[in-house]
Scaffold this motif. Sequence first.
Motif, PDB file in Angstrom:
ATOM      1  N   GLU A 159     -42.434  12.007  31.035  1.00 30.83           N
ATOM      2  CA  GLU A 159     -43.487  11.003  30.893  1.00 30.83           C
ATOM      3  C   GLU A 159     -44.441  11.330  29.757  1.00 30.83           C
ATOM      4  N   ARG A 160     -44.770  12.624  29.672  1.00 28.19           N
ATOM      5  CA  ARG A 160     -45.678  13.010  28.601  1.00 28.19           C
ATOM      6  C   ARG A 160     -45.010  12.788  27.240  1.00 28.19           C
ATOM      7  N   PHE A 161     -43.727  13.079  27.182  1.00 23.52           N
ATOM      8  CA  PHE A 161     -42.959  12.846  25.960  1.00 23.52           C
ATOM      9  C   PHE A 161     -42.994  11.364  25.585  1.00 23.52           C
ATOM     10  N   THR A 162     -42.689  10.516  26.552  1.00 28.53           N
ATOM     11  CA  THR A 162     -42.615   9.074  26.280  1.00 28.53           C
ATOM     12  C   THR A 162     -43.967   8.535  25.813  1.00 28.53           C
ATOM     13  N   ALA A 163     -45.036   9.015  26.440  1.00 32.72           N
ATOM     14  CA  ALA A 163     -46.375   8.573  26.044  1.00 32.72           C
ATOM     15  C   ALA A 163     -46.705   9.047  24.636  1.00 32.72           C
ATOM     16  N   TRP A 164     -46.324  10.293  24.344  1.00 36.42           N
ATOM     17  CA  TRP A 164     -46.589  10.858  23.011  1.00 36.42           C
ATOM     18  C   TRP A 164     -45.851  10.051  21.939  1.00 36.42           C
ATOM     19  N   MET A 165     -44.612   9.723  22.218  1.00 32.57           N
ATOM     20  CA  MET A 165     -43.806   8.972  21.247  1.00 32.57           C
ATOM     21  C   MET A 165     -44.416   7.590  21.010  1.00 32.57           C
ATOM     22  N   GLU A 166     -44.864   6.941  22.083  1.00 39.24           N
ATOM     23  CA  GLU A 166     -45.474   5.624  21.956  1.00 39.24           C
ATOM     24  C   GLU A 166     -46.702   5.689  21.040  1.00 39.24           C
ATOM     25  N   GLU A 167     -47.530   6.679  21.309  1.00 44.45           N
ATOM     26  CA  GLU A 167     -48.795   6.812  20.592  1.00 44.45           C
ATOM     27  C   GLU A 167     -48.602   7.257  19.134  1.00 44.45           C
ATOM     28  N   ASN A 168     -47.722   8.253  18.921  1.00 48.26           N
ATOM     29  CA  ASN A 168     -47.644   8.906  17.612  1.00 48.26           C
ATOM     30  C   ASN A 168     -46.503   8.428  16.731  1.00 48.26           C
ATOM     31  N   VAL A 169     -45.555   7.709  17.314  1.00 45.40           N
ATOM     32  CA  VAL A 169     -44.421   7.240  16.510  1.00 45.40           C
ATOM     33  C   VAL A 169     -44.312   5.711  16.553  1.00 45.40           C
ATOM     34  N   ILE A 170     -44.137   5.168  17.752  1.00 48.25           N
ATOM     35  CA  ILE A 170     -43.897   3.720  17.865  1.00 48.25           C
ATOM     36  C   ILE A 170     -45.086   2.918  17.307  1.00 48.25           C
ATOM     37  N   LYS A 171     -46.283   3.344  17.643  1.00 49.11           N
ATOM     38  CA  LYS A 171     -47.466   2.604  17.177  1.00 49.11           C
ATOM     39  C   LYS A 171     -47.964   3.077  15.814  1.00 49.11           C
ATOM     40  N   ALA A 172     -47.298   4.054  15.241  1.00 48.06           N
ATOM     41  CA  ALA A 172     -47.794   4.629  13.982  1.00 48.06           C
ATOM     42  C   ALA A 172     -47.062   4.032  12.773  1.00 48.06           C
ATOM     43  N   LYS A 173     -47.542   4.387  11.572  1.00 49.38           N
ATOM     44  CA  LYS A 173     -46.962   3.876  10.325  1.00 49.38           C
ATOM     45  C   LYS A 173     -46.721   5.055   9.374  1.00 49.38           C
ATOM     46  N   PRO A 174     -45.856   4.860   8.387  1.00 55.03           N
ATOM     47  CA  PRO A 174     -45.632   5.944   7.420  1.00 55.03           C
ATOM     48  C   PRO A 174     -46.930   6.413   6.759  1.00 55.03           C
ATOM     49  N   GLU A 175     -47.863   5.496   6.581  1.00 50.82           N
ATOM     50  CA  GLU A 175     -49.117   5.862   5.896  1.00 50.82           C
ATOM     51  C   GLU A 175     -49.960   6.831   6.717  1.00 50.82           C
ATOM     52  N   ASP A 176     -49.660   6.969   8.019  1.00 46.25           N
ATOM     53  CA  ASP A 176     -50.456   7.867   8.858  1.00 46.25           C
ATOM     54  C   ASP A 176     -50.222   9.343   8.535  1.00 46.25           C
ATOM     55  N   PHE A 177     -49.085   9.642   7.878  1.00 42.80           N
ATOM     56  CA  PHE A 177     -48.759  11.044   7.634  1.00 42.80           C
ATOM     57  C   PHE A 177     -49.767  11.737   6.715  1.00 42.80           C
ATOM     58  N   ALA A 178     -50.312  11.005   5.761  1.00 39.12           N
ATOM     59  CA  ALA A 178     -51.234  11.618   4.800  1.00 39.12           C
ATOM     60  C   ALA A 178     -52.416  12.279   5.517  1.00 39.12           C
ATOM     61  N   ALA A 179     -52.960  11.587   6.527  1.00 34.17           N
ATOM     62  CA  ALA A 179     -54.112  12.132   7.241  1.00 34.17           C
ATOM     63  C   ALA A 179     -53.742  13.362   8.062  1.00 34.17           C
ATOM     64  N   ARG A 180     -52.491  13.394   8.542  1.00 39.35           N
ATOM     65  CA  ARG A 180     -52.066  14.523   9.382  1.00 39.35           C
ATOM     66  C   ARG A 180     -52.020  15.838   8.616  1.00 39.35           C
ATOM     67  N   VAL A 181     -51.857  15.773   7.295  1.00 36.78           N
ATOM     68  CA  VAL A 181     -51.758  17.020   6.514  1.00 36.78           C
ATOM     69  C   VAL A 181     -53.057  17.340   5.774  1.00 36.78           C
ATOM     70  N   GLU A 182     -54.063  16.504   5.958  1.00 30.66           N
ATOM     71  CA  GLU A 182     -55.300  16.681   5.186  1.00 30.66           C
ATOM     72  C   GLU A 182     -55.865  18.096   5.291  1.00 30.66           C
ATOM     73  N   LYS A 183     -55.921  18.624   6.515  1.00 25.71           N
ATOM     74  CA  LYS A 183     -56.504  19.960   6.714  1.00 25.71           C
ATOM     75  C   LYS A 183     -55.550  21.083   6.323  1.00 25.71           C
ATOM     76  N   LEU A 184     -54.299  20.725   6.028  1.00 24.76           N
ATOM     77  CA  LEU A 184     -53.291  21.747   5.727  1.00 24.76           C
ATOM     78  C   LEU A 184     -53.022  21.845   4.229  1.00 24.76           C
ATOM     79  N   ARG A 185     -53.716  21.034   3.459  1.00 26.72           N
ATOM     80  CA  ARG A 185     -53.448  20.978   2.013  1.00 26.72           C
ATOM     81  C   ARG A 185     -53.730  22.327   1.357  1.00 26.72           C
ATOM     82  N   VAL A 186     -52.891  22.691   0.392  1.00 24.97           N
ATOM     83  CA  VAL A 186     -53.086  23.944  -0.329  1.00 24.97           C
ATOM     84  C   VAL A 186     -53.617  23.627  -1.717  1.00 24.97           C
ATOM     85  N   ALA A 187     -54.390  24.603  -2.269  1.00 25.87           N
ATOM     86  CA  ALA A 187     -54.944  24.413  -3.609  1.00 25.87           C
ATOM     87  C   ALA A 187     -53.804  24.390  -4.616  1.00 25.87           C
ATOM     88  N   LYS A 188     -53.808  23.428  -5.499  1.00 23.17           N
ATOM     89  CA  LYS A 188     -52.727  23.334  -6.506  1.00 23.17           C
ATOM     90  C   LYS A 188     -53.052  24.194  -7.713  1.00 23.17           C
TER      91      LYS A 188
END
Lengths: 256, 285
Positions: free
Chosen positions: B256-285
Motif C-alpha cells: 500500500e505504501r508503495f502504491t501511494a508513493w507511486m501515485e504521488e511521485n510518478v503518476i501525478k508527476a511530470k518530467p519537469e519535476d526532476f530538476a527540483a529533486r536534484v537542486e540540493k545535490l548539485r555540484v560546483a561546475k
Amino acid sequence: MSDFTANEMMTIAASRALTNEDVCFVGIGAPSAACNVARLTHAPDITLIYESGTIGTAPDVLPLSIGDGELCDTALTTVSVPEMFRYWLQGGRITIGFLGAAQLDKFGNINTTVIGDYHKPKVRLPGGGGAPEIASSCGEVYITMAQSKRGLVEKIDFYTSFGHGEGGDHRQRLGITTKGPTLLITDLAVWKPDPVTKEFTVVSMHPGVTREMVQETCGWEVKFAEKVEETPPPTELELKTLRDLKARTEAAHKGK
Amino acid sequence: MARFMPLDQAVRENLKDGDTAAFEGFTHLIPTAAAHEAIRQGFKDLTLIRMTPDLIYDQMVGMGMAKKLVFSYVGNPGVGLLRRVRDAVENGWPRSVEIEEHSHAAMANAYEAGAAGLPFAVFRGYRGAGLAEVNPNIKSITCPFTGEKLAAVPSVRPDVTFIHAQKADKKGNVLVEGIIGIQKEAVLAARRAVVTVEEVVDNFTGLHPNLCILPHWTITAIAVVPGGSHPSYTHGYYARDNASYLEWDEVSADRERFTAWMEENVIKAKPEDFAARVEKLRVAK
C-alpha cells in the motif's frame, strides 16, 4: 588499547591481509571497508578496483554502491563495464577478489542468490553480480563475513560463486586455474583452507574468543589448526582510521 | 537521426507493449525520468533487460508492467533487496514475472556481442556456478584452436534502449562521461535508442578526442530532462541521493505504501519535476 567491537576486529584483520602490491577487486560492504582501511594504513599503494569500472580508486568515504561518484572522482581511470570484465578480470590482471557472502560453506562456496529452491525461493536475494567470475578469474579470493549459523552452513542453497566445490582438486577438475578462496576473516577468527582437503580451518582467533564461540556460530563442525594463534588486537591507528572512515561515510550517506 | 522532442513523445513513439526494453545505467546515469514516463503511459508485458535492475525496475515490476526480467544483480545497491521484485518472484504480486538470470560478465559480454552484431557472446565464465544449471540460455562452446571449454550466452538485442547522459550538442550527438557502464553497448545493440540529457550545448569542439560520444545517427530521440537520473546521479551535475535509496527500502516494503508513493511521485508527476529533486545535490561546475 581502547575497546573494540568484534566487527571492527573483523574489518581490521581483513585489512591486514592486503599489501601494496595487490590489485584487488572489491566487493561492496565489509570487503570495501577492509580494503580502504588497508589503503589508509599500511598499503597506500594498493590498487582497488570496483566492478563499475573504476581502477585505482581512493574514496574518502565508503561508497554505498559499487558505482558512487566518489569512486570515479578519485580513480586513476574509469573504464566501461565490458572492458572491466573482459580485459581486467578475465584477462587475469587482478590478484585478489574480496567478497562477502549471505551463505558460505566450509569449502568457500558462496550463495548470494536465493534461500530455498531457485525456482520457488523462500527469499530472493540480489544474486551474484560480478561474483561468479571474480571467484574464478582473480588470482585468489578472500572472504569476509560475520559468523552465524544462518550464514556459515553445512550446505549452501545455491552455488552463486564456486569456491573449492566439494574440496580437494575440484577446481582443477572444472578447468579453473586460479587458487580460489585462500582466506576467510570472520568477526571471531581467521581461517585458511587445509592444503589438501581445502576445508577452512581456524588458524587464529581474535582476542577474547574461545573455540566454543567459534563453533556455536558455525553450521559445520569446525576444524582448528594444530597451533591456533591469537589475532593481534587493533592498533590505535587502525581503529582510528576505521572509525573516522565510518563516521565520514555515515554523514555522507545521510545527505550531510 | 536523433530528433529532439518532449519525453512523453519520445517514450510514446519508441516503446510498445510487449517490447524488449533496456533502461541502462550502472549505478550512474540511471534513466529514471524515462522509466517514470513509461510507467505513466502504462505499458504492459515488457521484457526488461538490465545488468542492475534497481529502483526503476522495482517500480515497473511493482506496477505490473513486466512479464520477464533479464538481469545480473537484482538489488538496491549497497542497501539490500528489491522488495517489489521479491514480492513478484516469491508471491506473484501484482503478477508473476519470468526471470533470466546471468552474471555481470555474461551480461556485459552479451551487450557487447549485440553491439558487435554477433548472435552470441563467448567468455571464460560460469565455471562451477549454479546459474548454468538453472538458466537454459547459458551454454558452452569449445574453442576450435585450443580446445578450451568456454561459456556462451545469446547476445542482447533490445527493441529499444533508454539511457541518460550529460549532454547533447545541437546536432544530437551525445556525450557520456564518468562511470560509462554499459551505455554505449546498450545503445548500439538496440534497434531504437532514446536518450535523456541534462542540457544541450552548441557543439563538442575542443573536448578531449577520446571521450565517449554517441553520434547523432545512432540515436532515435533525445529529450532534455534536467535531473532526469535522480536518485542516481549525473557526474559533473549532481550527486547520488543515497538517502533516497535508503528510503526506498522502507517505501517498497509495503504494497500500500508503495502504491501511494507511486501515485504521488510518478503518476501525478511530470518530467519537469526532476530538476527540483536534484537542486540540493548539485555540484560546483
